[in-house]
Write an enzyme that holds these catalytic residues in place. Sequence first.
Site, PDB file in Angstrom:
ATOM      1  N   HIS A  20      24.235  44.001  63.362  1.00  0.00           N
ATOM      2  CA  HIS A  20      25.176  45.064  63.723  1.00  0.00           C
ATOM      3  C   HIS A  20      25.896  45.517  62.453  1.00  0.00           C
ATOM      4  CE1 HIS A  20      29.143  46.047  66.109  1.00  0.00           C
ATOM      5  NE2 HIS A  20      28.606  47.116  65.550  1.00  0.00           N
ATOM      6  N   GLY A  63      30.963  35.825  70.829  1.00  0.00           N
ATOM      7  CA  GLY A  63      31.316  34.905  69.754  1.00  0.00           C
ATOM      8  C   GLY A  63      32.211  33.809  70.302  1.00  0.00           C
ATOM      9  N   SER A 103      27.330  35.860  68.604  1.00  0.00           N
ATOM     10  CA  SER A 103      27.789  36.375  67.310  1.00  0.00           C
ATOM     11  C   SER A 103      28.177  35.213  66.411  1.00  0.00           C
ATOM     12  CB  SER A 103      28.989  37.300  67.499  1.00  0.00           C
ATOM     13  OG  SER A 103      29.573  37.550  66.236  1.00  0.00           O
ATOM     14  N   MET A 152      30.361  43.570  58.172  1.00  0.00           N
ATOM     15  CA  MET A 152      31.549  44.413  58.010  1.00  0.00           C
ATOM     16  C   MET A 152      31.798  44.688  56.535  1.00  0.00           C
ATOM     17  SD  MET A 152      33.998  42.632  60.823  1.00  0.00           S
ATOM     18  CE  MET A 152      33.364  42.185  62.446  1.00  0.00           C
ATOM     19  N   MET A 200      30.630  49.022  72.282  1.00  0.00           N
ATOM     20  CA  MET A 200      31.731  48.189  71.795  1.00  0.00           C
ATOM     21  C   MET A 200      32.821  48.154  72.864  1.00  0.00           C
ATOM     22  SD  MET A 200      30.717  47.079  68.939  1.00  0.00           S
ATOM     23  CE  MET A 200      32.207  46.075  68.748  1.00  0.00           C
ATOM     24  N   MET A 229      28.381  47.479  60.428  1.00  0.00           N
ATOM     25  CA  MET A 229      29.632  48.246  60.453  1.00  0.00           C
ATOM     26  C   MET A 229      29.904  48.625  59.001  1.00  0.00           C
ATOM     27  SD  MET A 229      31.496  45.771  63.220  1.00  0.00           S
ATOM     28  CE  MET A 229      30.252  44.488  63.058  1.00  0.00           C
ATOM     29  N   GLY A 277      35.815  44.811  64.135  1.00  0.00           N
ATOM     30  CA  GLY A 277      36.544  44.282  62.986  1.00  0.00           C
ATOM     31  C   GLY A 277      36.794  42.787  63.097  1.00  0.00           C
ATOM     32  N   PHE A 278      37.097  42.339  64.322  1.00  0.00           N
ATOM     33  CA  PHE A 278      37.459  40.933  64.481  1.00  0.00           C
ATOM     34  C   PHE A 278      36.952  40.366  65.809  1.00  0.00           C
ATOM     35  CE2 PHE A 278      40.554  43.141  61.901  1.00  0.00           C
ATOM     36  CZ  PHE A 278      40.592  42.332  60.765  1.00  0.00           C
ATOM     37  N   GLY A 279      36.660  39.080  65.800  1.00  0.00           N
ATOM     38  CA  GLY A 279      36.324  38.388  67.037  1.00  0.00           C
ATOM     39  C   GLY A 279      37.597  38.082  67.811  1.00  0.00           C
ATOM     40  N   GLY A 280      37.440  37.622  69.047  1.00  0.00           N
ATOM     41  CA  GLY A 280      38.572  37.127  69.825  1.00  0.00           C
ATOM     42  C   GLY A 280      39.504  38.175  70.394  1.00  0.00           C
ATOM     43  N   ASP A 327      29.484  44.339  73.349  1.00  0.00           N
ATOM     44  CA  ASP A 327      29.999  43.533  72.248  1.00  0.00           C
ATOM     45  C   ASP A 327      31.520  43.573  72.212  1.00  0.00           C
ATOM     46  OD1 ASP A 327      30.429  42.264  69.835  1.00  0.00           O
ATOM     47  OD2 ASP A 327      29.277  43.676  68.628  1.00  0.00           O
ATOM     48  N   GLY A 328      32.139  42.405  72.439  1.00  0.00           N
ATOM     49  CA  GLY A 328      33.596  42.292  72.283  1.00  0.00           C
ATOM     50  C   GLY A 328      34.312  41.854  73.544  1.00  0.00           C
ATOM     51  N   GLY A 329      34.995  40.720  73.462  1.00  0.00           N
ATOM     52  CA  GLY A 329      35.811  40.262  74.595  1.00  0.00           C
ATOM     53  C   GLY A 329      35.011  39.819  75.802  1.00  0.00           C
ATOM     54  N   HIS A 343      23.292  37.457  66.851  1.00  0.00           N
ATOM     55  CA  HIS A 343      24.034  38.674  66.493  1.00  0.00           C
ATOM     56  C   HIS A 343      24.766  38.456  65.171  1.00  0.00           C
ATOM     57  CE1 HIS A 343      25.896  42.512  67.673  1.00  0.00           C
ATOM     58  NE2 HIS A 343      27.022  42.054  67.137  1.00  0.00           N
ATOM     59  N   ASP A 364      27.272  40.173  62.588  1.00  0.00           N
ATOM     60  CA  ASP A 364      28.250  41.240  62.398  1.00  0.00           C
ATOM     61  C   ASP A 364      28.492  41.484  60.922  1.00  0.00           C
ATOM     62  OD1 ASP A 364      29.083  42.156  65.008  1.00  0.00           O
ATOM     63  OD2 ASP A 364      29.791  40.115  65.333  1.00  0.00           O
TER      64      ASP A 364
HETATM   65  C1  DX5 Z   1      33.662  42.803  66.544  1.00  0.00           C
HETATM   66  C2  DX5 Z   1      32.323  42.142  66.508  1.00  0.00           C
HETATM   67  C3  DX5 Z   1      31.966  41.291  67.694  1.00  0.00           C
HETATM   68  C4  DX5 Z   1      32.720  40.062  67.864  1.00  0.00           C
HETATM   69  C5  DX5 Z   1      32.530  39.507  69.258  1.00  0.00           C
HETATM   70  O1  DX5 Z   1      33.717  43.662  65.464  1.00  0.00           O
HETATM   71  O2  DX5 Z   1      31.341  43.157  66.452  1.00  0.00           O
HETATM   72  O3  DX5 Z   1      30.607  40.921  67.656  1.00  0.00           O
HETATM   73  O4  DX5 Z   1      32.358  39.100  66.913  1.00  0.00           O
HETATM   74  O5  DX5 Z   1      33.409  38.466  69.325  1.00  0.00           O
HETATM   75  P1  DX5 Z   1      34.118  37.957  70.632  1.00  0.00           P
HETATM   76  O6  DX5 Z   1      33.031  37.499  71.544  1.00  0.00           O
HETATM   77  O7  DX5 Z   1      34.960  36.859  70.091  1.00  0.00           O
HETATM   78  O8  DX5 Z   1      34.905  39.096  71.200  1.00  0.00           O
HETATM   79 ZN    ZN Z   2      28.825  43.040  66.786  1.00  0.00          ZN
END
Ligand code: DX5
Ligand code: ZN
Length: 219
Positions: free
Chosen positions: A67, A198, A9, A38, A138, A69, A143-146, A176-178, A34, A36
């Site tokens: 992706h 990401g 991402s 938003m 998901m 959103m 909404g956010f990475g990390g 996707d996520g974490g 990827h 994202d």
């Molecule tokens: C969240 C995003 C994810 C995110 C993944 O809304 O869709 O793609 O960037 O990030 P990490 O790998 O940091 O969880």
């Molecule tokens: Zn994504």
Amino acid sequence: MKKIQVSPSILSADFSKLGEDIKRLEQSGADMIHVDVMDGHFVPNLTIGPPVIKSLRGHTKLPFDVHLMIDPVNKYIKDYSDAGADIITFHPEATEDTSNTIKLIRSFNKKVGISLNPNTEVALAEEHLDKVDLILIMSVYPGFGGQKFIDEVISKIKKLDQIRKEKKLTFKIEIDGGINFETSKIAINAGVDILVSGTTVFKENNGDLKKNIETLKQM
Ligand code: DX5
Ligand code: ZN
């Protein structure tokens, strides 16, 4: 043995040199990119519009795994298609008619994905499984990475993998996520084919993209 793919991402990339980062991802073994998208409404953050994707298109031959959103999503599918998306994934909550959105994406000759939020049941996608290329699970609220991986989504992956086997379907399961070096293995064991990452890809091992992508792919 199945081949695991990694879709980094670019939310975690350096936005002042996205083109360069995308080239480095390609050289480091990424399978797709990827993106994202938003809208500050469907999710509480704003990111990447079609002109950015268009300007990045020349920097890699890898597919753009976009992706969306965005709510309502239909309005923007043409713009992201024209900009150079290869796979377009949307959330069923962001359209009045999921079948219609699938057809719209297909009309631009793009691959189609449906994304399921942590609290969205598999049932919402079930009747469409023979018409999509992937289901994006998901494992955080978008909404956010990390953010931290939500373990409860594993049961949905297992369920999808079971349906896929029973009905001999070919859609891929993407998560996707974490995703880190531990949660990747849990997801792969449950049936995941494509890992979005990401933070882990860009930040682990002092940002050694190649090492991080290779490690994520290990089963
Ligand atoms: C969240 C995003 C994810 C995110 C993944 O809304 O869709 O793609 O960037 O990030 P990490 O790998 O940091 O969880
Ligand atoms: Zn994504």
